[in-house]
Design an enzyme around this catalytic site. Structure first.
Site, PDB file in Angstrom:
ATOM      1  CG  ASP A 227      -1.994  -1.061   1.153  1.00 64.45           C
ATOM      2  OD1 ASP A 227      -2.458  -1.361   0.042  1.00 64.45           O
ATOM      3  OD2 ASP A 227      -2.354  -1.604   2.218  1.00 64.45           O
ATOM      4  CG  HIS A 374      -2.163  -6.516   0.025  1.00 65.18           C
ATOM      5  ND1 HIS A 374      -1.251  -5.630   0.553  1.00 65.18           N
ATOM      6  CD2 HIS A 374      -3.241  -5.769  -0.319  1.00 65.18           C
ATOM      7  CE1 HIS A 374      -1.752  -4.407   0.542  1.00 65.18           C
ATOM      8  NE2 HIS A 374      -2.961  -4.460   0.006  1.00 65.18           N
TER       9      HIS A 374
END
Length: 405
Positions: A227, A374
């Protein structure tokens, strides 16, 4: 130095339908890619980075407030106060300034006395990454327990807690919980719960057909990333908690970037040490601005070491991803592209150092963005709502320690 967050609580906010959250995507040669967060999948959108300045200077798109439209076959949202909103007429704030950060995992009793309680069950998802915990409420933890939690997440990379009451906390209380682990990141472009800019809302609305339109031109929704890796001080421990989940589908994949580094030959590891890569927010900002949603903070480009050392465990991890990483500093384009593609593929194809988390209502997943990547999976076809909220504490600056052959 202080940690400055954008001040935008006075901006008027507008709600967009779930269909508007997924942009129809096409690819064109030689175009810079920007990213659009739709659900927690990050997908490429063609917007030339060179156009960012002209886009920002253009007249803002005026968007009428739109309440969520739910098709008759689906119930309304269970957590309407968590539906995503975007402010109108945002004036971007400056980039974050450096700030001091002490990782609470450094203070932990690593025997985990506040976590390993009677009736608490730990299940390892894989040997190196992923733990599932039942019988323990996150909201019951003391400060000592939270420090142990930070160490556990740093060590196991991803930890999923089941049957939690976290989603039913007042939003302000959930945010206060997250602040124990670091200053909360405000995403520059994504939807937020109205009045709470430190939230990031992951939402595919009931009956939304956006993925069908996406799959008309693409084969997969897999998009490995860490992120907002373009920030100077990237997220550390991240919380994502379920509000409403389809009966099956919508899992999240996680990759162990430490094990990915460990699998490389010593000679290859040594060559990577000392190299840095550029991570960019410019394209994401351009994509958001071109859709009339604006940006909360000026986009940045940041150099991070390709081999990053974790401040608590001392483990080394690969820190590049295809969503935000643009180039290797000091290499020619062809050389940089070749090296980055190898590293991206190495992580993406490494099913033997990946874990898959299946979501349930009441699930809270914590992961360490410094040592994992992810990708969400948009694979369910019944049109059910998928709704989650993310809290993103930031950590300290990235750093590298010497190669140890």
């Amino acid at each position: 130095m202080t940690h400055r967050h954008p001040h935008h609580q006075h901006h008027q906010q507008h709600k967009f339908t779930a269909q508007q959250q997924l942009t129809e995507l096409t690819m064109a040669p030689h175009a810079d890619e920007a990213v659009s967060v739709a659900s927690d999948i990050v997908v490429p959108v063609v917007v030339s980075a060179e156009k960012l300045q002209s886009i920002q200077q253009a007249a803002p798109v005026q968007t009428e407030a739109v309440e969520e439209t739910v098709k008759p076959a689906f119930p309304p949202a269970k957590y309407p106060h968590y539906l995503p909103t975007w402010e109108a007429n945002i004036t971007p704030s400056p980039a974050y300034e450096p700030f001091a950060h002490h990782d609470p995992g450094l203070d932990a009793d690593t025997s985990y006395p506040d976590l390993l309680l009677p009736g608490v069950k730990f299940t390892q998802l894989t040997p190196t990454i992923g733990t599932e915990i039942t019988g323990l409420q996150l909201t019951s933890l003391s400060a000592a327990g939270k420090s142990q939690l930070a160490h556990l997440v740093a060590s196991r990379k991803v930890v999923a807690f089941r049957a939690q009451d976290f989603a039913d906390l007042p939003i302000a209380d959930a945010l206060d919980y997250g602040r124990f682990f670091g200053p909360l990141h405000i995403h520059p472009t994504s939807g937020i719960a109205e009045g709470y800019p430190e939230t990031l809302i992951v939402h595919r609305g009931a009956g939304d057909d956006g993925p069908d339109r996406y799959f008309a031109n693409r084969n997969s929704t897999v998009a490995w990333h860490s992120d907002v890796s373009y920030e100077r001080q990237t997220p550390a421990i991240t919380f994502l908690y379920a509000l409403e989940i389809p009966p099956t589908g919508g899992d999240t994949l996680f990759a162990d970037a430490v094990e990915a580094y460990n699998r490389l030959s010593p000679a290859f590891q040594q060559r990577l040490h000392g190299l840095k890569a550029v991570h960019s927010a410019v394209e994401q900002a351009a994509a958001s601005t071109s859709r009339g949603k604006g940006i909360r903070r000026e986009p940045v480009k940041t150099e991070h070491p390709i081999v990053r050392t974790h401040p608590v465990t001392g483990e080394k991890a690969l820190f590049v991803n295809p969503v935000f990483t643009r180039e290797v500093v000091g290499l020619k384009k062809e050389e940089s592209d070749y090296l980055l593609k190898f590293l991206y593929d190495h992580i993406a194809f490494g099913a033997d150092f990946q874990a898959r988390v299946r979501w349930e209502n009441g699930t809270v997943v914590l992961w360490d963005n410094r040592v994992t990547q992810h990708s969400a999976l948009i694979d369910w076809k019944g049109g059910e709502r998928r709704h989650l909220s993310r809290i993103t504490p930031q950590g300290g600056p990235s750093f590298e320690t010497p190669f140890e052959g």
